[in-house]
Design an enzyme around this catalytic site. Structure first.
Site, PDB file in Angstrom:
ATOM      1  N   ASN A   1       0.750  -1.302   0.027  1.00 20.14           N
ATOM      2  CA  ASN A   1       0.003   0.073   0.129  1.00 20.14           C
ATOM      3  C   ASN A   1       0.907   1.411   0.154  1.00 20.14           C
ATOM      4  O   ASN A   1       0.388   2.391  -0.520  1.00 20.14           O
ATOM      5  CB  ASN A   1      -1.037  -0.165   1.039  1.00 20.14           C
ATOM      6  CG  ASN A   1      -0.483  -0.272   2.503  1.00 20.14           C
ATOM      7  OD1 ASN A   1       0.717  -0.463   2.602  1.00 20.14           O
ATOM      8  ND2 ASN A   1      -1.035   0.200   3.499  1.00 20.14           N
TER       9      ASN A   1
ATOM     10  N   CYS B   1      -3.079   1.443   6.711  1.00 17.64           N
ATOM     11  CA  CYS B   1      -3.322   0.811   8.005  1.00 17.64           C
ATOM     12  C   CYS B   1      -3.596   2.067   8.960  1.00 17.64           C
ATOM     13  O   CYS B   1      -4.490   1.960   9.983  1.00 17.64           O
ATOM     14  CB  CYS B   1      -1.945   0.475   8.548  1.00 17.64           C
ATOM     15  SG  CYS B   1      -0.669   1.641   8.403  1.00 17.64           S
TER      16      CYS B   1
ATOM     17  N   GLU C   1       8.521   3.153  14.224  1.00 14.09           N
ATOM     18  CA  GLU C   1       9.531   3.499  13.166  1.00 14.09           C
ATOM     19  C   GLU C   1       9.419   5.158  13.362  1.00 14.09           C
ATOM     20  O   GLU C   1       8.246   5.447  13.289  1.00 14.09           O
ATOM     21  CB  GLU C   1       8.798   3.068  11.902  1.00 14.09           C
ATOM     22  CG  GLU C   1       9.091   1.424  11.786  1.00 14.09           C
ATOM     23  CD  GLU C   1       8.780   0.862  10.392  1.00 14.09           C
ATOM     24  OE1 GLU C   1       7.785   1.257   9.770  1.00 14.09           O
ATOM     25  OE2 GLU C   1       9.321  -0.311  10.044  1.00 14.09           O
TER      26      GLU C   1
ATOM     27  N   GLU D   1       4.850  -4.005  12.308  1.00 14.63           N
ATOM     28  CA  GLU D   1       3.945  -2.716  12.099  1.00 14.63           C
ATOM     29  C   GLU D   1       2.726  -3.504  11.536  1.00 14.63           C
ATOM     30  O   GLU D   1       2.743  -3.771  10.291  1.00 14.63           O
ATOM     31  CB  GLU D   1       4.679  -1.892  11.105  1.00 14.63           C
ATOM     32  CG  GLU D   1       5.751  -1.110  11.653  1.00 14.63           C
ATOM     33  CD  GLU D   1       5.391   0.126  12.654  1.00 14.63           C
ATOM     34  OE1 GLU D   1       4.296   0.272  12.786  1.00 14.63           O
ATOM     35  OE2 GLU D   1       6.248   0.498  13.445  1.00 14.63           O
ATOM     36  N   LEU D   2       1.792  -3.618  12.038  1.00 16.72           N
ATOM     37  CA  LEU D   2       0.640  -4.584  11.596  1.00 16.72           C
ATOM     38  C   LEU D   2      -0.734  -3.621  11.275  1.00 16.72           C
ATOM     39  O   LEU D   2      -0.766  -2.556  11.202  1.00 16.72           O
ATOM     40  CB  LEU D   2       0.330  -5.686  12.668  1.00 16.72           C
ATOM     41  CG  LEU D   2       1.735  -6.329  13.138  1.00 16.72           C
ATOM     42  CD1 LEU D   2       1.309  -7.658  14.137  1.00 16.72           C
ATOM     43  CD2 LEU D   2       2.247  -6.984  11.905  1.00 16.72           C
TER      44      LEU D   2
END
Ligand code: NAP
Length: 501
Positions: free
Chosen positions: A172, A305, A479, A271-272
């Site tokens: 994405n 996300c 991050e 990073e979900l």
């Protein structure tokens, strides 16, 4: 059923696209060399606006993954000992080089991922900033020296590069998800193997070429696009020479990777997925809330996300908010991202579009009112009409699952306690948004919402100086910010005998 103006691709535009595609590397980058996969297999990359093939890319297999890790391991000692200032300057040159290639990187992203050119250009700016930020951090990594409390020892704390890293990124944000990992890894002195998403390998490959041109030494960045992700990354995760896994993607895949990483007690950053609530209180500035909702929902076509997934609006203002949001959403230009004025492009593939359609159908079957949109767009590509749903019933699937598309479901609440309970009623905890005129309420929400990030009276957050990441099943680690580089550093403590004793 809605139709959209896709417009003809002019011959000038077609020539520009062909020329760009012809110049993009499509092999694997291993040890500084562009190589075909050992099986010589290739896979197609498609334009989601048309469903047509753009080009093919070498399909890395298990041996290629192993060769990439060999190269990263071979380059580690030298890169880890390279002076921080030199690493900083390589990253700064990389920042300049990415900015200089904005037009190419943006068009490539639009072609393989579908977002509008304006959004792709925004991603280049955003993604490049992580290179600049990491270049500024590289020479500032510091340890410390202090006396132990009992005075009998000295404590020396040193920071070292974690070692070779495997970086796995989603489709994405094809550039920014790569720069957000590669930049801090390189600043910390780590070498990397990048496995980009199979839908969008081209941006990663062009970015890798730009890094080479900026002076990143051979073997420091290796790139292995592939279609059998698990087959290629599994052996790397099991290899004791790999010291770090950083993954951005779905929670389901993240859980599998965490299980694999547990065997070798491998360091991970995850990073979900997210399920962001967007809260509008009765004391909010409604114009600002609608503006913020447009950004939080339609940025990246809803395929982010951080996308607002659930709108909870105070019942006193819900009707007004929903109507105004629907008017704005209905006016959005849906088209191939290369068209002038494009705002929302296609979804990434038919699987993504079917999921969006199923979630909307489920909500409608439970009584939701479609204020605008609510259906697929006819014709080629994977377009779905930007949608606003009012009176969404609690229990509807789209309040619990990531929609990943341009659909805004609105439900109501009556008290702050109820809003907080609804917002926290999810296994995710990446980001939340809240619009309120009360500073005290805003500060209470910072404490009450179970989230890694919170947008107060704003619909977009994230910048390189801020620690991006989630709590609960949205992830582990951060991050960006001061924290980002720590993910790639090991801490060593040396206890030193009292120099006076
Ligand atoms: P995904 O299906 O989890 O894939 C992400 C990456 O993992 C891709 O490179 C994919 O490769 C790879 N992968 C898939 N199965 C794997 C396996 N068994 N072993 C190793 N690698 C595997 O996610 P996506 O659909 O690309 O991205 C959307 C998801 O990413 C959403 O849930 C979104 O919320 C999340 N996301 C999170 C953040 C964040 O910062 N928290 C940012 C962006 C996106 P293939 O392409 O070959 O399948």
């Amino acid at each position: 059923m809605t139709t959209v103006e896709r417009g003809p691709v002019t011959s000038e535009q077609a020539a520009r696209e062909s020329k760009l595609l012809a110049g993009v590397p499509t092999d694997l980058l291993v040890g500084g060399r562009w190589v075909p996969s050992s099986s010589e297999e290739r896979f197609a990359v498609e334009d989601p606006a048309t469903g047509l093939e753009l080009t093919t890319v070498a399909d890395a297999g298990v041996e290629d993954g192993a060769a990439a890790l060999d190269a990263a391991v071979a380059a580690q000692a030298t890169w880890g000992r390279t002076a921080p200032r030199e690493r900083a300057e390589v990253l700064r040159r990389a920042f300049d080089a990415v900015v200089a290639r904005t037009d190419d990187l943006a068009l490539l992203m639009t072609l393989e991922m579908g977002k509008s050119l304006a959004e792709s250009r925004g991603e280049v700016t955003y993604g490049a900033e992580f290179l600049r930020w990491a270049s500024e951090q590289a020479a500032h990594v510091a340890g410390r020296y202090l006396p132990a409390p009992d005075g009998k020892q000295r404590v020396l704390v040193a920071k070292k590069p974690a070692g070779p890293c495997l970086l796995i990124t989603p489709w994405n944000f094809p550039l920014a998800m790569a720069t957000r990992k590669i930049a801090p890894a390189l600043a910390a002195g780590c070498t990397v193997v990048l496995k980009p998403a199979a839908e969008t390998p081209l941006t990663a490959l062009l970015f890798a070429q730009v890094l080479q041109e900026a002076g990143v030494p051979d073997g420091v960045v290796n790139v292995v696009p592939c279609t059998r992700a698990g087959d290629v990354t599994g052996p790397l995760i099991a290899d004791p020479r790999l010291r770090k896994l950083s993954f951005t993607g779905s929670t389901a895949v993240g859980k599998q990777l965490l299980k694999q990483a547990a065997d070798g007690v491998l360091r991970t950053s995850m990073e979900l997925g997210g399920n962001a609530p967007f809260l509008v209180f009765e004391d909010a500035d409604l114009d600002a809330a609608v503006e913020g909702a447009m950004l939080a929902k339609l940025r990246n076509g809803g395929e982010a996300c951080t996308s607002a997934n659930r709108f909870y609006v105070h019942s006193a203002v819900a009707e007004d908010f929903s109507r105004r949001l629907a008017e704005r959403v209905a006016a959005v230009k849906v088209s191939r991202g290369t068209e002038d004025g494009a705002q929302v492009g296609p979804l990434i593939n038919e699987k993504g579009r079917s999921k969006v359609a199923d979630l909307v159908d489920d909500a409608v079957s439970r009584g939701a009112r479609v204020l605008t949109g609510g259906s697929r767009v006819e014709g080629p590509g994977y377009f779905y009409a930007p949608t606003v749903l009012a009176d969404v019933a609690l229990g509807s699937r789209l309040l619990a699952e990531e929609i990943f598309g341009p659909v805004a479901p609105v439900a109501t609440f009556d008290t702050e306690d109820e809003a907080v309970a609804l917002a926290n009623d999810t296994e995710y905890g990446l980001v939340a948004y809240a619009y309120t005129g009360s500073t005290a309420r805003a500060l209470r929400l910072v404490e009450r919402l179970e989230t890694g990030m919170l947008g107060i009276n704003t619909g977009v957050i994230s910048n390189p100086a801020a620690p991006f990441g989630g709590v609960k099943q949205s992830g582990i680690g951060r991050e960006g910010g001061e924290e980002g580089i720590e993910e790639y550093l090991e801490t060593v403590y040396a206890g030193i005998a009292d120099p006076w004793g």
